[in-house]
Design an enzyme around this catalytic site. Structure first.
Site, short mmCIF file in Angstrom:
data_model
loop_
_atom_site.label_atom_id
_atom_site.label_comp_id
_atom_site.label_asym_id
_atom_site.label_seq_id
_atom_site.Cartn_x
_atom_site.Cartn_y
_atom_site.Cartn_z
CB CYS A 144 -0.94 0.02 1.11
SG CYS A 144 -2.44 0.95 0.98
NE ARG B 33 -9.30 5.31 3.19
CZ ARG B 33 -7.92 5.66 3.14
NH1 ARG B 33 -7.72 6.99 2.62
NH2 ARG B 33 -6.89 5.07 3.24
CG HIS C 253 -3.27 -3.23 4.54
ND1 HIS C 253 -1.84 -2.75 4.98
CD2 HIS C 253 -3.44 -2.22 3.61
CE1 HIS C 253 -1.60 -1.59 4.27
NE2 HIS C 253 -2.56 -1.09 3.77
N1 GLN Z 1 -1.95 6.70 2.32
C1 GLN Z 1 -2.16 5.98 1.26
C2 GLN Z 1 -3.69 5.96 0.48
O1 GLN Z 1 -4.71 6.31 1.14
C3 GLN Z 1 -1.84 4.52 1.60
C4 GLN Z 1 -2.79 3.93 2.49
C5 GLN Z 1 -2.39 2.63 3.21
O2 GLN Z 1 -1.12 2.13 3.16
N2 GLN Z 1 -3.04 1.97 3.68
O3 GLN Z 1 -3.90 5.51 -0.65
#
Ligand code: GLN
Length: 248
Positions: free
Chosen positions: A95, A129, A196
């Site tokens: 990520c 998101r 993750h």
């Molecule tokens: N900040 C980055 C995003 O929002 C990565 C997020 C993360 O590592 N889960 O895409």
């Protein structure tokens, strides 16, 4: 005893949604194979101790944490990391860490964090998101099982440059950008993903691929003794089948 060293980039800042589990998995699977396995923490301000690392791990982080590490990454770590990778070390990046392997990560507010330019990819945040469980088809990598399972939570949409191969194809979830069906990247000894969870405990076949890649390139060890992964693969299948129920 043969040494096996995992280099953990920014353990205090880039480590969310169970990313630490990937470190535990790599170390334990090396120990089960008789290696003297150790973790080297490579936090802010560190630029030494990269040369004998076998596998680098770069976890995820919110925009705030990425803002705190990208300058240190470019100023202090880019050179020793590039040299170690050129000598055959492997990298697993998740990520936020994955995003910083490319040209840049741009937040929803328009802030642009330059990346390591190790890979021809770039990331720009979208308005929504991407959150939820993910199932990825990795038959292209010749892995068995032919799937990966994990959890994603990111605003970034990552686009791979021409000729850059994804880690796999999304069966469930958004993956790189929710548009082109790709997930992650697999380029030489570098593996990037949005998964993750943590990723490796339920995907021991990918853990072994990352380890084997480093050991082959760096130490000319061409065979990794197979381990009995009954529990790990059972957990994998349960999550996969639950996510795909109703889709088949
Ligand atoms: N900040 C980055 C995003 O929002 C990565 C997020 C993360 O590592 N889960 O895409």
């Amino acid at each position: 005893m043969r040494k096996f060293t995992v280099g953990w980039l920014y353990p205090d800042l880039m480590n969310i949604y169970g990313d630490r589990g990937n470190i535990l998995t790599l170390v334990q699977r090396a120990k089960w194979r008789g290696f003297d396995a150790q973790v080297r923490e490579l936090g802010k301000g560190t630029h030494q101790g990269f040369e004998d690392v076998d596998v680098f791990f770069f976890g995820g982080g919110q925009d705030r944490e990425q803002a705190l590490v990208y300058d240190d990454l470019l100023e202090l770590k880019a050179e020793p990391l590039t040299r170690a990778l050129a000598k055959g070390a492997a990298m697993l990046a998740v990520c936020g860490g994955y995003q910083l392997l490319g040209h840049y990560y741009q937040t929803a507010e328009g802030d642009r964090f330059p990346g390591l330019d190790l890979l021809d990819l770039h990331t720009e945040a979208g308005s929504q998101r991407c959150i939820g469980n993910v199932v990825v088809d990795v038959s292209g990598l010749g892995l068995e099982p032919k799937t990966l399972v994990g959890f994603e939570n990111h605003s970034g949409r990552t686009f791979l440059g021409e000729g850059l191969a994804p880690l796999g194809r999304v069966i469930a979830g958004s993956g790189n950008n929710g548009q082109d069906g790709t997930e992650g990247v697999a380029a030489g000894t570098i593996f990037g993903t949005y998964l993750h969870g943590s990723l490796l405990p339920k995907n021991p076949h990918l853990a072994d691929r990352v380890m084997a890649t480093a050991l082959q390139q760096k130490r000319h060890i061409h065979r990794l003794e197979p381990l009995v992964d009954t529990l790990e693969l059972d957990a994998h299948r349960r999550v996969r089948d639950r996510e795909l129920a109703g889709r088949r």
